[in-house]
Design an enzyme around this catalytic site. Structure first.
Site, PDB file in Angstrom:
ATOM      1  N   CYS A  33      25.110  51.384  69.406  1.00  0.00           N
ATOM      2  CA  CYS A  33      25.634  52.718  69.732  1.00  0.00           C
ATOM      3  C   CYS A  33      26.805  53.152  68.852  1.00  0.00           C
ATOM      4  O   CYS A  33      27.288  54.268  68.978  1.00  0.00           O
ATOM      5  CB  CYS A  33      26.026  52.789  71.201  1.00  0.00           C
ATOM      6  N   HIS A  81      21.256  70.368  71.072  1.00  0.00           N
ATOM      7  CA  HIS A  81      21.102  70.253  69.618  1.00  0.00           C
ATOM      8  C   HIS A  81      22.445  70.284  68.882  1.00  0.00           C
ATOM      9  O   HIS A  81      22.611  71.010  67.905  1.00  0.00           O
ATOM     10  CB  HIS A  81      20.127  71.304  69.076  1.00  0.00           C
ATOM     11  N   GLU A 138      21.395  59.195  80.427  1.00  0.00           N
ATOM     12  CA  GLU A 138      21.385  59.048  78.983  1.00  0.00           C
ATOM     13  C   GLU A 138      19.960  58.733  78.523  1.00  0.00           C
ATOM     14  O   GLU A 138      19.547  59.142  77.445  1.00  0.00           O
ATOM     15  CB  GLU A 138      22.339  57.922  78.596  1.00  0.00           C
TER      16      GLU A 138
END
Length: 150
Positions: A33, A81, A138
């Site tokens: 991550c 986005h 998530e």
């Protein structure tokens, strides 16, 4: 909608969800991550209350679902986005280069984890709806929730 036991009382609970696609990374994290990667995030907002409205066009409702749906969708749309970054997590030259390429960057004052987003979205939503809990997915299998204890 059936009554649900909630914190020792009978309560009505409403939930609404909205999703958005975005990328993030965790600066200083020792693992995958730490690299830029994307998610289809899901915000699930819940409100609860013991009594339904008794009068007017909203009689029989806790609140109008459209108010809850609108608030959650507007919040999700702000992050759709985008590259979400923690403030000061990129070198100034890197950030400027991304902006020069017209990338949509959203800087947040916290590490962009599901846990931090759950509290942040809770705080944002409580400005417009009586939110009781926010869960942020998530991935479909991994989520974090935030609620304030009474």
């Amino acid at each position: 909608m059936a009554d649900a036991v909630f914190e020792g009382e009978k309560m009505y609970r409403l939930k609404s969800t909205a999703d958005f696609d975005s990328a993030h990374f965790l600066k200083g994290y020792n693992g995958k991550c730490s690299n830029i990667h994307g998610h289809r995030w899901v915000i699930e907002a819940e409100i609860s209350g013991a009594a339904l409205q008794q009068d007017g066009e909203k009689r029989g409702m806790l609140i109008d679902f459209s108010d809850l749906k609108k608030a959650v969708k507007q919040l999700a749309d702000r992050y759709d986005h985008t590259l979400i970054i923690e403030q000061n997590s990129l070198k100034e030259n890197t950030l400027n280069a991304l902006k020069e390429e017209n990338f949509k960057i959203t800087e947040v004052p916290f590490r962009p984890t599901a846990e931090n987003f759950a509290k942040y979205f809770f705080d944002c939503l409580k400005q417009s709806v009586p939110v009781s809990c926010v869960t942020v997915y998530e991935t479909p299998q991994n989520a974090a929730s935030y609620k304030e204890e009474n």
